[in-house]
Scaffold this active site. Structure first.
Site, PDB file in Angstrom:
ATOM      1  N   ASP A 105     -49.960  -1.903   3.577  1.00  0.00           N
ATOM      2  CA  ASP A 105     -49.995  -0.327   3.523  1.00  0.00           C
ATOM      3  C   ASP A 105     -48.686   0.225   3.394  1.00  0.00           C
ATOM      4  O   ASP A 105     -47.531  -0.628   3.506  1.00  0.00           O
ATOM      5  CB  ASP A 105     -50.533  -0.228   4.954  1.00  0.00           C
ATOM      6  CG  ASP A 105     -51.339   1.171   5.070  1.00  0.00           C
ATOM      7  OD1 ASP A 105     -50.959   2.022   4.251  1.00  0.00           O
ATOM      8  OD2 ASP A 105     -52.149   1.366   6.201  1.00  0.00           O
ATOM      9  N   ASP A 107     -58.237   7.673   2.942  1.00  0.00           N
ATOM     10  CA  ASP A 107     -58.628   7.229   4.407  1.00  0.00           C
ATOM     11  C   ASP A 107     -59.820   8.066   4.816  1.00  0.00           C
ATOM     12  O   ASP A 107     -60.485   8.152   5.924  1.00  0.00           O
ATOM     13  CB  ASP A 107     -57.499   7.775   5.175  1.00  0.00           C
ATOM     14  CG  ASP A 107     -56.625   6.731   5.601  1.00  0.00           C
ATOM     15  OD1 ASP A 107     -56.647   5.407   5.158  1.00  0.00           O
ATOM     16  OD2 ASP A 107     -55.446   7.055   6.014  1.00  0.00           O
TER      17      ASP A 107
HETATM   18  C1  GLA Z   1     -53.508   3.906   7.088  1.00  0.00           C
HETATM   19  C2  GLA Z   1     -54.212   3.430   6.262  1.00  0.00           C
HETATM   20  C3  GLA Z   1     -55.191   3.173   7.153  1.00  0.00           C
HETATM   21  C4  GLA Z   1     -55.046   2.417   8.158  1.00  0.00           C
HETATM   22  C5  GLA Z   1     -53.970   2.791   8.894  1.00  0.00           C
HETATM   23  C6  GLA Z   1     -53.438   1.818  10.043  1.00  0.00           C
HETATM   24  O1  GLA Z   1     -53.296   5.403   7.609  1.00  0.00           O
HETATM   25  O2  GLA Z   1     -54.653   4.129   5.084  1.00  0.00           O
HETATM   26  O3  GLA Z   1     -56.642   2.749   6.517  1.00  0.00           O
HETATM   27  O4  GLA Z   1     -54.970   1.061   7.667  1.00  0.00           O
HETATM   28  O5  GLA Z   1     -52.735   3.215   8.148  1.00  0.00           O
HETATM   29  O6  GLA Z   1     -52.421   2.233  10.872  1.00  0.00           O
END
Ligand code: GLA
Length: 735
Positions: free
Chosen positions: A465, A535
């Protein structure tokens, strides 16, 4: 290095003498040609990019046009037009005048690279324009090497990857814009006079806000399956700038490359700067045709392990967020295994010793297991996974730290920060970005992955990430003179680190996530197997986001999860069947707490996974034909995937709105063999009785002329009726 004439024999390149000393180079792919004039002593010129020209066309075509633009225009002489290159030479001269010195070709891994070597007429400053042609792909990659052999430093003020003149006309631009949780929205617009610019300045996540890929329709408003399209994808993970300057000439001038703003680059004597590649495609089969060209080229040549089937997974994020502990993880593994899934991914919240990661305000940088949450550590989880017959994956965010972390306490000098300014903190009020221009930071990032994979070689999947932009322009590592290198050197450092990681750990699947879909680009995918699309898991909005994303990226790379209802982002309530039918059109996964599902929903998910495994090769390796765009607002969206042999296909149909007695367009299919007969089977069926055409045979010709009449609703028990409807149909050739 092969001689130029050797390559002529392969048919990939041909040259036609035009005038004395003129060398026309015809770079051809199966269906396209790029024609250049590389006459020595002149600048390189571009004469044609589009349909494939044969020898006869080549002989005659110079008489059909008097226009011949420089293929890589440099700034300074008649400086009124836009340039691809702008240089300040070592003595302060801001003009550059290029001439072709030589043309070389080289075969690299089955591809032919044509290098047109140019030099400034006065200064020992070299510009090589490269073109890579692969025999079976209608994509040409172009990039430039800039070498300073002058006495002192040279400054690169603009250094685009490529330029393309597109003949003035009813040319439309399709591009993607968006933001967090609303990625890859589509814009289609006619090009008119003036400049249209698409750019990114995030520093880290370059496919939020806009995308570094575009399509040009040469025949007016773009159509999915007809019309001439030029597609362009900048293969770079950092800041970019794409612009079209429609001036008073007969051309739309398209430029694409690294965003040069606040990024002027100093080249010392003897140094070479290589731009990222710009991938160009041309198709006469509409937008979908150009997408198929990108998908096939990308899967086979750019996406990491692009020919390996992806597993069906459960990700823990929306199921439990930071509330990770052993029994909950074990329960999730058991649940996904019982539904037929193949992989479990533990998301954020598993790490931190001095500062445990319970919310998003601490611990990034401290990649040690939180023993309070996971007393048996990663090994314990791996054992549980093994017991359940699933693989195990883990979340990390290695380019980042929090100011509340042991890493930051020890090494505050490792973060991106401007001198004499307070630290700017992002997510959770404490997130900071590590300065990847610093080789010591590159080592740390390498070690995050290397340590995990060395200690726990059974880890099958990493979700990588990146949840912050560069928040202040400053490197504590780069010299005061080279602060403008930050954005570029960050990405050079990242790519170098990823090279090391892949050399040491070629087999682990790695997802590129960046606050959702912030890293969907062909610059990052050589090291990553897929990207997190968004997301936002709302299935209805996903129809739109995945539609836009599919313009440039294949389904195998597009992670798409069934999440809970009501949805955690939009709070929309969407039945499981619809959520499954949307997720199945990408790389299927689940992202929820399976314990919260009732038996009926669990059965639908189980069925979806079983059905997905049957169609997985078609979705993940097939050819995409988009049929009805959700952006046309006709109440329905539809697309299909067809195997290259056209003996198997899967058709997706999603209703995007519901009104009583609405008239939805009937959708003719595409991509089938008109001569073949196909039997229709519905997947993920929930109706009490089969569709009228279940098990019936139709010719490809019939399906492509007429389509099938899809009912607006389901035939289910009264209480199961909803305002959503979707269908997945498999079409299998009967022999
Ligand atoms: C980001 C990612 C999510 C998740 C969060 C975890 O927002 O896009 O899918 O992994 O971080 O903190």
């Amino acid at each position: 290095m092969k001689s130029f004439s050797y390559l002529l024999l392969t048919g990939l390149i041909s040259i036609t003498p035009f005038a004395l000393n003129a060398e026309l180079i015809n770079l051809s792919t199966p269906k396209t040609s790029l024609v250049l004039d590389a006459t020595k002593g002149q600048p390189l010129r571009i004469l044609h990019y589009g349909d494939k020209l044969n020898k006869q066309d080549m002989d005659g075509f110079r008489t059909s046009t008097s226009v011949h633009h420089e293929a890589y225009p440099a700034y300074g002489i008649y400086p009124q037009g836009e340039a691809a290159l702008s240089v300040t030479h070592s003595d302060g001269n801001r003009t550059t005048q290029l001439e072709v010195i030589d043309v070389e070709t080289e075969e690299i891994d089955g591809a032919t690279v044509t290098k047109v070597k140019m030099k400034d007429k006065f200064y020992p400053f070299e510009v090589n324009v490269n073109y890579k042609v692969r025999p079976n792909y209608d994509v040409i990659e172009t990039w430039v090497d800039l070498t300073n052999n002058e006495k002192g430093n040279v400054t690169l003020n603009r250094f685009m990857s490529g330029y393309l003149p597109i003949r003035y006309g009813n040319v439309w631009l399709s591009s993607l814009y968006g933001t967090w949780a609303n990625e890859a929205e589509l814009t289609e617009e006619p090009l008119s006079h003036g400049v249209k610019m698409i750019k990114n300045k995030d520093g880290v996540r370059n496919s939020h806000t806009a995308h570094g890929e575009v399509m040009f329709s040469l025949d007016g408003k773009p159509q999915e399956n007809t019309g001439r399209i030029i597609g362009a994808a900048l293969c770079y993970p950092g800041n970019y700038k794409l612009f079209v300057d429609t001036d008073d000439s007969d051309f739309h001038h398209f430029f694409a490359g690294i965003n040069e703003e606040n990024s002027e680059y100093h080249l010392k004597k003897g140094e070479t700067f290589t731009t990222p590649e710009l991938a160009l495609t041309y198709s006469e089969e509409g937008l979908s045709g150009a997408s198929r060209n990108f998908h096939k080229w990308g899967r086979d040549n750019r996406l990491h392990a692009g020919n390996k089937e992806r597993k069906v997974l459960l990700n823990s994020w929306e199921g439990v967020y930071f509330d990770i502990n052993e029994p909950v993880m074990a329960g999730m593994m058991e649940d996904i295994a019982s539904m037929g899934g193949e992989l479990f991914v533990m998301d954020d919240g598993w790490f931190g010793d001095k500062y445990p990661r319970n919310v998003d305000n601490s611990s990034l940088g401290d990649w040690v297991v939180d023993k309070n949450k996971l007393p048996q550590g990663i090994n314990g989880l791996l054992e549980t996974a093994k017991k359940n017959g699933v693989s195990f994956g883990i979340w990390i965010e290695p380019e980042m730290a929090n100011t509340v972390s042991e890493l930051y306490e020890k090494h505050p000098e490792y973060i991106v920060k401007a001198p004499n300014r307070p630290v700017i903190e992002g997510r959770g009020g404490t997130q900071v970005v590590l300065d990847l221009s610093n080789p010591k930071v590159q080592d740390i990032v390498f070690e995050v992955v290397d340590t995990l994979m060395t200690k726990y070689p059974e880890i099958d999947y990493i979700k990588w990430d990146a949840n912050a932009p560069i928040m202040e322009h400053g490197s504590q590592y780069l010299s005061a003179d080279n602060q403008s290198h930050l954005y570029i050197d960050y990405h050079k450092g990242l790519m170098k680190t990823l090279d090391r990681i892949r050399e040491a750990h070629p087999d682990v699947t790695i997802q590129a996530c960046a606050s959702g879909g912030g890293r969907a680009n062909w610059g990052i995918l050589p090291w990553f197997d897929e990207f997190w699309t968004s997301d936002n898991n709302d299935a209805l909005q996903r129809v739109y986001m995945q539609w836009g994303t599919s313009y440039f990226f294949p389904a195998i790379a597009m992670a798409s999860h069934i999440s809970a209802s009501p949805n955690h982002q939009t709070f929309r309530r969407i039945p499981t069947k619809f959520r499954a039918d949307v997720a199945m059109s990408g790389r299927l996964g689940l992202e929820m707490q399976p314990k919260d599902m009732n038996d009926e929903d669990r059965a639908i998910c189980k069925q979806a996974i079983e059905d997905y495994k049957k169609i997985r090769p078609i979705v993940q390796f097939g050819d995409l034909y988009r049929l009805q765009s959700p952006f046309d607002k006709k109440g329905v969206a539809s697309l299909m995937y067809v195997t290259p042999e056209k003996e198997d296909a899967v058709f997706f149909w999603w209703k995007t709105e519901t009104f009583m007695n609405q008239q939805l367009p009937r959708i003719p299919m595409a991509g089938l063999d008109p001569e073949k007969e196909y039997v229709v089977t519905e997947l993920n069926r929930i109706d009490n009785e089969p569709l009228p055409f279940e098990g019936k045979k139709f010719t490809g010709k019939f399906l492509m002329s007429n389509g099938l009449e899809i009912p607006l609703t389901y035939k289910v028990d009264y209480h199961k009726n909803t305002d959503f409807a979707s269908r997945v149909l498999r079409l299998t050739e009967t022999k």
